[in-house]
Design a protein around this motif. Structure first.
Motif, mmCIF file in Angstrom:
data_model
loop_
_atom_site.group_PDB
_atom_site.id
_atom_site.type_symbol
_atom_site.label_atom_id
_atom_site.label_comp_id
_atom_site.label_asym_id
_atom_site.label_seq_id
_atom_site.Cartn_x
_atom_site.Cartn_y
_atom_site.Cartn_z
ATOM 1 N N CYS A 73 0.821 -1.218 0.000
ATOM 2 C CA CYS A 73 0.000 0.000 0.000
ATOM 3 C C CYS A 73 0.849 1.260 0.000
ATOM 4 N N MET A 74 2.100 1.164 0.445
ATOM 5 C CA MET A 74 3.044 2.292 0.470
ATOM 6 C C MET A 74 2.694 3.337 1.530
ATOM 7 N N CYS B 202 1.035 2.370 4.952
ATOM 8 C CA CYS B 202 0.934 1.916 6.338
ATOM 9 C C CYS B 202 2.288 2.096 7.051
ATOM 10 N N CYS C 147 5.042 -0.190 5.634
ATOM 11 C CA CYS C 147 5.526 0.263 4.318
ATOM 12 C C CYS C 147 6.442 1.471 4.474
#
Ligand SMILES: [Zn+2]
Length: 312
Positions: free
Chosen positions: A61-62, A64, A67
């Motif tokens: 997702c880049m 959270c 990430c």
């Protein structure tokens, strides 16, 4: 550090990784092999990101916490194995950074991921040390070995790893990327793509390289003024280039592509099949002046020059 969706090509490998993430059928050891510049690191990073991502989707997702930690290089469960000596990865590097830490459970993720770049530099002792871990890994352990040369690994390592080999991209794909993402002119993009032989990283490098431009102009000048197909003159020139420490293989590639274009035009009369479309008039006149035999001889001579260079 991109997600899979930002990586050009390599569909099979991306699919393999995405499947692994989604089904949870993740192997403990992978070998990603391919030339430098082809995208091994990007693929390994994208896989690590999606394994660590809190959303647990095939695409990271880049956003959270996990990430963002991984993107900033601060995720405690993502370890990039380093080595002291530039030329080799020793047994101590493997013991200290992998074997001694892998039994410590991951801090915040389900997985604990180790990425070993230039893994072909592992000494035999280092490989044997790693083998112990790969033979009995903890359930959460994932080791990614990145290499240009998987033949350097012990058969026992190879047999325990999932081997994924990066394949060259189609010239068309490389060309489109250069045009769309880097704004390279189409006729130039075609030439960079041809030189890079499916290696996107190499194509990007060439598009930005002054050295390549200089070589390009020098050789183009030579080829255009080499009126008759004089092999000895060509070979003299190659020797000179070698003395000047030019990228001699690049020069040979260039000459080969040039004479292939001449031969191609002589055979097909189709400008669309040429790499050097901008040099059409030179290619055309050369194809009229040269016979098939002469062109074949030149291509053979260039091949021979390459073999001789390899042997030096
Ligand atoms: Zn995430």
């Amino acid at each position: 550090m991109p997600g899979f969706d930002k990586i050009v090509g390599h569909e099979q490998i991306k699919e393999h990784f995405r499947n692994a993430v989604q089904t949870g059928k993740v192997s403990h050891a992978y070998i990603l092999s391919g030339e430098a510049g082809m995208g091994r690191k990007s693929l390994a990073s994208a896989f690590a990101l999606s394994l660590l991502c809190e959303k647990g989707m095939a695409e990271p997702c880049m956003q959270c916490h996990a990430c963002r930690q991984a993107l900033s290089g601060n995720h405690p469960d993502l370890i990039y194995v380093t080595h002291e000596k530039p030329a080799s990865i020793g047994v101590d590097d493997i013991r200290e950074q992998i074997n001694d830490t892998i039994m410590v459970r991951p801090y915040s993720s389900y997985y604990k991921i180790y990425i070993v770049d230039e893994a072909e530099k592992m000494t035999v002792q280092a490989q044997n040390a790693l083998l112990k871990t790969i033979e009995e890994p903890p359930s959460y352990g994932v080791i990614l070995l990145l290499t240009t040369n998987p033949e350097g690994f012990l058969p026992t390592i190879l047999s325990r790893c999932v081997q994924l080999k990066l394949k060259p991209l189609k010239d068309e794909v490389v060309k489109e990327y250069l045009i769309q993402s880097l704004g390279v002119e189409e006729s130039q993009a075609e030439i960079y793509a041809a030189f890079a032989r499916g290696n996107l990283g190499k194509a990007i490098h060439l598009a930005d390289s002054e050295e390549f431009k200089q070589m390009y102009h020098e050789i183009l000048h030579l080829l255009k003024h080499l009126k008759d197909t004089d092999i000895s003159e060509l070979l003299d020139y190659i020797r000179k280039l070698k003395d000047e420490k030019m990228d001699i293989y690049g020069c040979l590639d260039f000459m080969q592509m040039w004479y292939r274009d001449v031969l191609m035009y002589k055979t097909t009369k189709d400008i669309n099949l040429l790499i050097f479309k901008d040099e059409f008039s030179s290619i055309k006149s050369m194809s009229t002046l040269s016979g098939y035999d002469g062109l074949e001889r030149i291509l053979v001579a260039i091949d021979k020059a390459r073999v001789r260079l390899d042997a030096m």
